[in-house]
Design an enzyme around this catalytic site. Sequence first.
Site, PDB file in Angstrom:
ATOM      1  N   LYS A  13       1.078  -1.046  -0.236  1.00  9.16           N
ATOM      2  CA  LYS A  13      -0.202   0.458  -0.381  1.00  9.16           C
ATOM      3  C   LYS A  13       0.637   1.458   0.203  1.00  9.16           C
ATOM      4  O   LYS A  13       0.807   2.559  -0.633  1.00  9.16           O
ATOM      5  CB  LYS A  13      -0.730  -0.040   1.100  1.00  9.16           C
ATOM      6  CG  LYS A  13      -2.229  -0.741   1.377  1.00  9.16           C
ATOM      7  CD  LYS A  13      -2.636  -0.813   2.705  1.00  9.16           C
ATOM      8  CE  LYS A  13      -1.691  -1.485   3.793  1.00  9.16           C
ATOM      9  NZ  LYS A  13      -1.606  -2.138   4.004  1.00  9.16           N
ATOM     10  N   ARG A  85      -9.945   0.898   9.387  1.00  9.62           N
ATOM     11  CA  ARG A  85      -9.485  -0.519   9.053  1.00  9.62           C
ATOM     12  C   ARG A  85     -10.650  -1.839   9.707  1.00  9.62           C
ATOM     13  O   ARG A  85      -9.903  -2.301  10.012  1.00  9.62           O
ATOM     14  CB  ARG A  85      -8.849  -0.369  10.121  1.00  9.62           C
ATOM     15  CG  ARG A  85      -6.943  -0.862   9.028  1.00  9.62           C
ATOM     16  CD  ARG A  85      -5.942  -0.779  10.312  1.00  9.62           C
ATOM     17  NE  ARG A  85      -4.780  -0.063   9.973  1.00  9.62           N
ATOM     18  CZ  ARG A  85      -3.875  -0.178   9.641  1.00  9.62           C
ATOM     19  NH1 ARG A  85      -3.284  -1.577  10.153  1.00  9.62           N
ATOM     20  NH2 ARG A  85      -2.260   0.004   9.246  1.00  9.62           N
ATOM     21  N   ARG A 119      11.012  -6.975   6.178  1.00 13.57           N
ATOM     22  CA  ARG A 119      10.718  -5.706   5.419  1.00 13.57           C
ATOM     23  C   ARG A 119      11.997  -5.018   6.574  1.00 13.57           C
ATOM     24  O   ARG A 119      12.099  -5.007   8.621  1.00 13.57           O
ATOM     25  CB  ARG A 119       9.693  -5.475   6.309  1.00 13.57           C
ATOM     26  CG  ARG A 119       9.355  -3.401   5.738  1.00 13.57           C
ATOM     27  CD  ARG A 119       8.225  -3.018   5.706  1.00 13.57           C
ATOM     28  NE  ARG A 119       7.100  -3.404   7.191  1.00 13.57           N
ATOM     29  CZ  ARG A 119       5.454  -3.331   6.911  1.00 13.57           C
ATOM     30  NH1 ARG A 119       5.430  -2.790   6.186  1.00 13.57           N
ATOM     31  NH2 ARG A 119       5.045  -3.421   8.063  1.00 13.57           N
ATOM     32  N   ARG A 153      11.248  -2.862  12.313  1.00 17.41           N
ATOM     33  CA  ARG A 153      10.283  -2.311  12.790  1.00 17.41           C
ATOM     34  C   ARG A 153      10.283  -3.276  14.034  1.00 17.41           C
ATOM     35  O   ARG A 153       9.719  -4.430  13.541  1.00 17.41           O
ATOM     36  CB  ARG A 153       8.938  -1.856  12.161  1.00 17.41           C
ATOM     37  CG  ARG A 153       8.157  -0.391  11.533  1.00 17.41           C
ATOM     38  CD  ARG A 153       7.390  -0.746  10.522  1.00 17.41           C
ATOM     39  NE  ARG A 153       5.837  -1.132  11.054  1.00 17.41           N
ATOM     40  CZ  ARG A 153       4.958  -0.963  10.194  1.00 17.41           C
ATOM     41  NH1 ARG A 153       5.620  -0.351   8.929  1.00 17.41           N
ATOM     42  NH2 ARG A 153       3.952  -1.346  10.556  1.00 17.41           N
ATOM     43  N   ARG A 164      -1.679  -9.292  13.555  1.00 16.56           N
ATOM     44  CA  ARG A 164      -2.372  -7.422  12.545  1.00 16.56           C
ATOM     45  C   ARG A 164      -3.403  -8.870  11.619  1.00 16.56           C
ATOM     46  O   ARG A 164      -4.215  -8.486  10.881  1.00 16.56           O
ATOM     47  CB  ARG A 164      -0.512  -7.326  12.017  1.00 16.56           C
ATOM     48  CG  ARG A 164      -1.005  -6.370  13.038  1.00 16.56           C
ATOM     49  CD  ARG A 164       0.511  -5.800  13.942  1.00 16.56           C
ATOM     50  NE  ARG A 164       1.570  -5.135  12.139  1.00 16.56           N
ATOM     51  CZ  ARG A 164       2.660  -5.513  11.750  1.00 16.56           C
ATOM     52  NH1 ARG A 164       3.600  -6.076  12.487  1.00 16.56           N
ATOM     53  NH2 ARG A 164       3.240  -4.624  10.785  1.00 16.56           N
TER      54      ARG A 164
HETATM   55  P1  ADP Z   1       0.473  -2.962   8.971  1.00 17.37           P
HETATM   56  O1  ADP Z   1      -0.225  -2.765   7.987  1.00 17.37           O
HETATM   57  O2  ADP Z   1       1.654  -3.435   8.434  1.00 17.37           O
HETATM   58  O3  ADP Z   1      -0.040  -3.060  10.587  1.00 17.37           O
HETATM   59  P2  ADP Z   1       0.476   0.066   9.827  1.00 17.37           P
HETATM   60  O4  ADP Z   1       2.364   1.345   9.652  1.00 17.37           O
HETATM   61  O5  ADP Z   1      -0.097   0.226   8.221  1.00 17.37           O
HETATM   62  O6  ADP Z   1       1.461  -1.205   9.024  1.00 17.37           O
HETATM   63  O7  ADP Z   1       0.266   0.254  11.165  1.00 17.37           O
HETATM   64  C1  ADP Z   1       0.860   0.120  12.132  1.00 17.37           C
HETATM   65  C2  ADP Z   1       0.318  -0.273  13.202  1.00 17.37           C
HETATM   66  O8  ADP Z   1      -0.651   1.152  13.918  1.00 17.37           O
HETATM   67  C3  ADP Z   1      -0.994  -1.160  13.483  1.00 17.37           C
HETATM   68  O9  ADP Z   1      -1.179  -2.793  13.329  1.00 17.37           O
HETATM   69  C4  ADP Z   1      -1.861   0.304  14.042  1.00 17.37           C
HETATM   70  O10 ADP Z   1      -1.544   0.012  15.862  1.00 17.37           O
HETATM   71  C5  ADP Z   1      -1.839   1.036  13.995  1.00 17.37           C
HETATM   72  N1  ADP Z   1      -2.413   2.151  12.816  1.00 17.37           N
HETATM   73  C6  ADP Z   1      -2.186   2.194  12.091  1.00 17.37           C
HETATM   74  N2  ADP Z   1      -3.993   2.314  11.321  1.00 17.37           N
HETATM   75  C7  ADP Z   1      -4.631   2.215  12.261  1.00 17.37           C
HETATM   76  C8  ADP Z   1      -6.297   2.463  12.536  1.00 17.37           C
HETATM   77  N3  ADP Z   1      -6.959   3.335  10.851  1.00 17.37           N
HETATM   78  N4  ADP Z   1      -6.447   2.435  12.887  1.00 17.37           N
HETATM   79  C9  ADP Z   1      -5.959   1.375  14.207  1.00 17.37           C
HETATM   80  N5  ADP Z   1      -5.184   1.956  14.591  1.00 17.37           N
HETATM   81  C10 ADP Z   1      -4.641   1.750  13.640  1.00 17.37           C
END
Ligand code: ADP
Length: 208
Positions: A13, A85, A119, A153, A164
């Site tokens: 993404k 999400r 990653r 990370r 996740r």
């Molecule tokens: P990934 O898709 O690999 O989990 P992201 O960088 O998109 O990585 O997100 C990292 C973390 O940030 C998520 O695991 C969550 O804890 C938090 N997060 C990101 N976007 C949201 C969202 N829309 N709602 C709630 N938590 C979020």
Amino acid sequence: MNIILVGIQGSGKGTQAKFLSKKFKLCHISTGNLLRNITGDRKKEIDSLINNGKLVPDKTILEILKERMIQDDCENGIILDGFPRNIEQAKLLEKELNIQKVIEIQISDQESEKRLMGRISCPKCGIDYNIYTAPKPQKEGFCDKCGSQLTRRKDDNEESIKKRIKTYHEETKPILNYYKNKLITVNGEQSIEDVSKEILKKISNSPL
Ligand code: ADP
């Protein structure tokens, strides 16, 4: 034009969002990056949720997102990467923003796990690399752009990755049906360039 990118962890993404934001002059908002860069009172709680593979509460993330969306660079439109999400977030977003397209990037759970375990990213400029897939850094362990040492990370550990992925299936996937009239689906298991091409082709083939 406002676009949402949906896809399991590691589906690409962020990579495609960067490409599309350049192409259409849209502002790229990654809620993951917004949360990782948070400072002040909210930082401790948010870091702990992220590192344990949990979602941040809907109210908190919406508040942070709204602060970002009103900035000048978002005037032309937004690409949302990592939001919404779950259905609740999709409903909250509807009150704030008119969405034209939802792009789903599809990869298997197996591919997702492999990409996340490989990653590594640059703590300075935020560029992502991958030791198993692509792009690989030219000099192993160091950023091509600024030369900083690449790091993993904290939430890219086996336990958090499994959590996740489970959350993606249970909470995020249902939003695809919610957006079925705006949905475009592309195959994320091809080269970065080919994924971009498929997105552009499908956007131009489907009226707004
Ligand atoms: P990934 O898709 O690999 O989990 P992201 O960088 O998109 O990585 O997100 C990292 C973390 O940030 C998520 O695991 C969550 O804890 C938090 N997060 C990101 N976007 C949201 C969202 N829309 N709602 C709630 N938590 C979020």
